[in-house]
Design a protein around this motif. Structure first.
Motif, PDB file in Angstrom:
ATOM      1  N   GLY A 147      35.772  35.223  39.241  1.00  0.00           N
ATOM      2  CA  GLY A 147      34.926  36.185  38.555  1.00  0.00           C
ATOM      3  C   GLY A 147      34.441  37.302  39.455  1.00  0.00           C
ATOM      4  O   GLY A 147      34.814  37.386  40.642  1.00  0.00           O
ATOM      5  N   SER A 148      33.591  38.151  38.890  1.00  0.00           N
ATOM      6  CA  SER A 148      33.080  39.325  39.599  1.00  0.00           C
ATOM      7  C   SER A 148      31.567  39.427  39.451  1.00  0.00           C
ATOM      8  O   SER A 148      30.993  38.950  38.467  1.00  0.00           O
ATOM      9  CB  SER A 148      33.709  40.600  39.033  1.00  0.00           C
ATOM     10  OG  SER A 148      35.100  40.624  39.208  1.00  0.00           O
TER      11      SER A 148
ATOM     12  N   ARG B 200      28.341  42.434  40.700  1.00  0.00           N
ATOM     13  CA  ARG B 200      27.980  43.681  41.370  1.00  0.00           C
ATOM     14  C   ARG B 200      26.532  43.572  41.824  1.00  0.00           C
ATOM     15  O   ARG B 200      25.626  43.445  41.006  1.00  0.00           O
ATOM     16  CB  ARG B 200      28.131  44.871  40.435  1.00  0.00           C
ATOM     17  CG  ARG B 200      27.958  46.225  41.121  1.00  0.00           C
ATOM     18  CD  ARG B 200      27.779  47.322  40.102  1.00  0.00           C
ATOM     19  NE  ARG B 200      27.965  48.655  40.657  1.00  0.00           N
ATOM     20  CZ  ARG B 200      27.452  49.754  40.124  1.00  0.00           C
ATOM     21  NH1 ARG B 200      26.727  49.686  39.023  1.00  0.00           N
ATOM     22  NH2 ARG B 200      27.692  50.929  40.682  1.00  0.00           N
TER      23      ARG B 200
ATOM     24  N   ARG C 105      38.865  42.507  48.253  1.00  0.00           N
ATOM     25  CA  ARG C 105      38.110  41.859  47.182  1.00  0.00           C
ATOM     26  C   ARG C 105      36.766  42.513  46.939  1.00  0.00           C
ATOM     27  O   ARG C 105      36.284  42.564  45.810  1.00  0.00           O
ATOM     28  CB  ARG C 105      37.896  40.376  47.497  1.00  0.00           C
ATOM     29  CG  ARG C 105      39.178  39.574  47.644  1.00  0.00           C
ATOM     30  CD  ARG C 105      38.885  38.077  47.701  1.00  0.00           C
ATOM     31  NE  ARG C 105      38.023  37.704  48.814  1.00  0.00           N
ATOM     32  CZ  ARG C 105      36.875  37.040  48.678  1.00  0.00           C
ATOM     33  NH1 ARG C 105      36.452  36.665  47.481  1.00  0.00           N
ATOM     34  NH2 ARG C 105      36.159  36.721  49.747  1.00  0.00           N
ATOM     35  N   PHE C 106      36.121  42.955  48.019  1.00  0.00           N
ATOM     36  CA  PHE C 106      34.781  43.529  47.931  1.00  0.00           C
ATOM     37  C   PHE C 106      34.842  45.033  48.175  1.00  0.00           C
ATOM     38  O   PHE C 106      35.694  45.510  48.943  1.00  0.00           O
ATOM     39  CB  PHE C 106      33.864  42.904  48.969  1.00  0.00           C
ATOM     40  CG  PHE C 106      33.505  41.456  48.726  1.00  0.00           C
ATOM     41  CD1 PHE C 106      34.125  40.705  47.751  1.00  0.00           C
ATOM     42  CD2 PHE C 106      32.528  40.850  49.508  1.00  0.00           C
ATOM     43  CE1 PHE C 106      33.791  39.383  47.534  1.00  0.00           C
ATOM     44  CE2 PHE C 106      32.178  39.521  49.303  1.00  0.00           C
ATOM     45  CZ  PHE C 106      32.813  38.792  48.320  1.00  0.00           C
TER      46      PHE C 106
ATOM     47  N   GLN D 244      30.411  45.611  45.087  1.00  0.00           N
ATOM     48  CA  GLN D 244      31.240  45.079  44.014  1.00  0.00           C
ATOM     49  C   GLN D 244      32.074  43.944  44.585  1.00  0.00           C
ATOM     50  O   GLN D 244      32.813  44.139  45.555  1.00  0.00           O
ATOM     51  CB  GLN D 244      32.144  46.167  43.447  1.00  0.00           C
ATOM     52  CG  GLN D 244      33.089  45.694  42.354  1.00  0.00           C
ATOM     53  CD  GLN D 244      32.367  45.285  41.091  1.00  0.00           C
ATOM     54  OE1 GLN D 244      31.466  45.975  40.631  1.00  0.00           O
ATOM     55  NE2 GLN D 244      32.775  44.153  40.507  1.00  0.00           N
ATOM     56  N   MET D 245      31.935  42.773  43.991  1.00  0.00           N
ATOM     57  CA  MET D 245      32.634  41.587  44.476  1.00  0.00           C
ATOM     58  C   MET D 245      33.570  41.073  43.391  1.00  0.00           C
ATOM     59  O   MET D 245      33.108  40.725  42.303  1.00  0.00           O
ATOM     60  CB  MET D 245      31.629  40.500  44.869  1.00  0.00           C
ATOM     61  CG  MET D 245      30.598  40.966  45.875  1.00  0.00           C
ATOM     62  SD  MET D 245      29.538  39.624  46.443  1.00  0.00           S
ATOM     63  CE  MET D 245      28.653  39.240  44.932  1.00  0.00           C
ATOM     64  N   ASN D 246      34.849  41.061  43.689  1.00  0.00           N
ATOM     65  CA  ASN D 246      35.862  40.593  42.755  1.00  0.00           C
ATOM     66  C   ASN D 246      36.573  39.369  43.327  1.00  0.00           C
ATOM     67  O   ASN D 246      36.494  39.097  44.520  1.00  0.00           O
ATOM     68  CB  ASN D 246      36.875  41.705  42.482  1.00  0.00           C
ATOM     69  CG  ASN D 246      36.252  42.949  41.884  1.00  0.00           C
ATOM     70  OD1 ASN D 246      35.323  42.863  41.080  1.00  0.00           O
ATOM     71  ND2 ASN D 246      36.766  44.106  42.255  1.00  0.00           N
ATOM     72  N   SER D 247      37.283  38.670  42.450  1.00  0.00           N
ATOM     73  CA  SER D 247      38.060  37.491  42.869  1.00  0.00           C
ATOM     74  C   SER D 247      37.213  36.541  43.708  1.00  0.00           C
ATOM     75  O   SER D 247      37.627  36.094  44.783  1.00  0.00           O
ATOM     76  CB  SER D 247      39.304  37.929  43.650  1.00  0.00           C
ATOM     77  OG  SER D 247      40.109  38.794  42.896  1.00  0.00           O
ATOM     78  N   LEU D 248      36.036  36.254  43.218  1.00  0.00           N
ATOM     79  CA  LEU D 248      35.102  35.440  43.994  1.00  0.00           C
ATOM     80  C   LEU D 248      35.607  34.016  44.152  1.00  0.00           C
ATOM     81  O   LEU D 248      36.263  33.450  43.263  1.00  0.00           O
ATOM     82  CB  LEU D 248      33.736  35.457  43.319  1.00  0.00           C
ATOM     83  CG  LEU D 248      32.940  36.760  43.570  1.00  0.00           C
ATOM     84  CD1 LEU D 248      31.828  36.909  42.551  1.00  0.00           C
ATOM     85  CD2 LEU D 248      32.390  36.777  44.990  1.00  0.00           C
TER      86      LEU D 248
ATOM     87  N   ASP E  16      32.391  32.063  48.897  1.00  0.00           N
ATOM     88  CA  ASP E  16      31.544  33.260  48.890  1.00  0.00           C
ATOM     89  C   ASP E  16      30.099  32.923  48.525  1.00  0.00           C
ATOM     90  O   ASP E  16      29.226  33.808  48.565  1.00  0.00           O
ATOM     91  CB  ASP E  16      32.080  34.291  47.893  1.00  0.00           C
ATOM     92  CG  ASP E  16      33.427  34.848  48.304  1.00  0.00           C
ATOM     93  OD1 ASP E  16      34.299  34.995  47.420  1.00  0.00           O
ATOM     94  OD2 ASP E  16      33.613  35.150  49.499  1.00  0.00           O
TER      95      ASP E  16
END
Length: 112
Positions: free
Chosen positions: A16-17, A19, A66-67, A81-85, A89
């Motif tokens: 998930g993501s 912000r 990813r970030f 913004q954090m993606n593919s958590l 993490d």
């Protein structure tokens, strides 16, 4: 006085993501390099990403791709913004201004 107020943390599933936002006051924001750090339980605080006053960015190797760190000088706010958590993490994420001022942190938990 200087205040850095983080928001946007929470519980998210792997992949998930989220912000994160950090609203700054009491500093001339546009002149400050800003950064995000994180600290996981039992571990040292580590740099996640930083952004210079001119907008140059740097990332820790494990966050590259990813970030994404960004800033809005009109709003005195820095974002992460954090993606593919991933579960690794999971940490408390802290905002930093000028390597001097710290926010109170926001918890990010990545778990199914």
């Amino acid at each position: 006085q200087v205040q850095l107020v983080e928001s946007g943390g929470g519980l998210v599933q792997p992949g998930g993501s989220l912000r994160l936002s950090c609203a700054a006051s009491g500093i001339l924001f546009r002149l400050y390099a800003m950064a995000w750090y994180r600290q996981a339980p039992g571990k040292q605080r580590e740099l996640v990403a930083d952004i210079s006053s001119s907008g140059s960015t740097r990332y820790a190797d494990s966050m590259k791709g990813r970030f994404s760190i960004s800033r809005d000088n009109a709003k005195n706010t820095v974002y992460l913004q954090m993606n593919s958590l991933k579960p690794e993490d999971t940490a408390v994420y802290y905002c930093n201004a000028g390597k001097t001022h710290w926010g109170q942190g926001t918890q990010v938990t990545v778990s199914s």
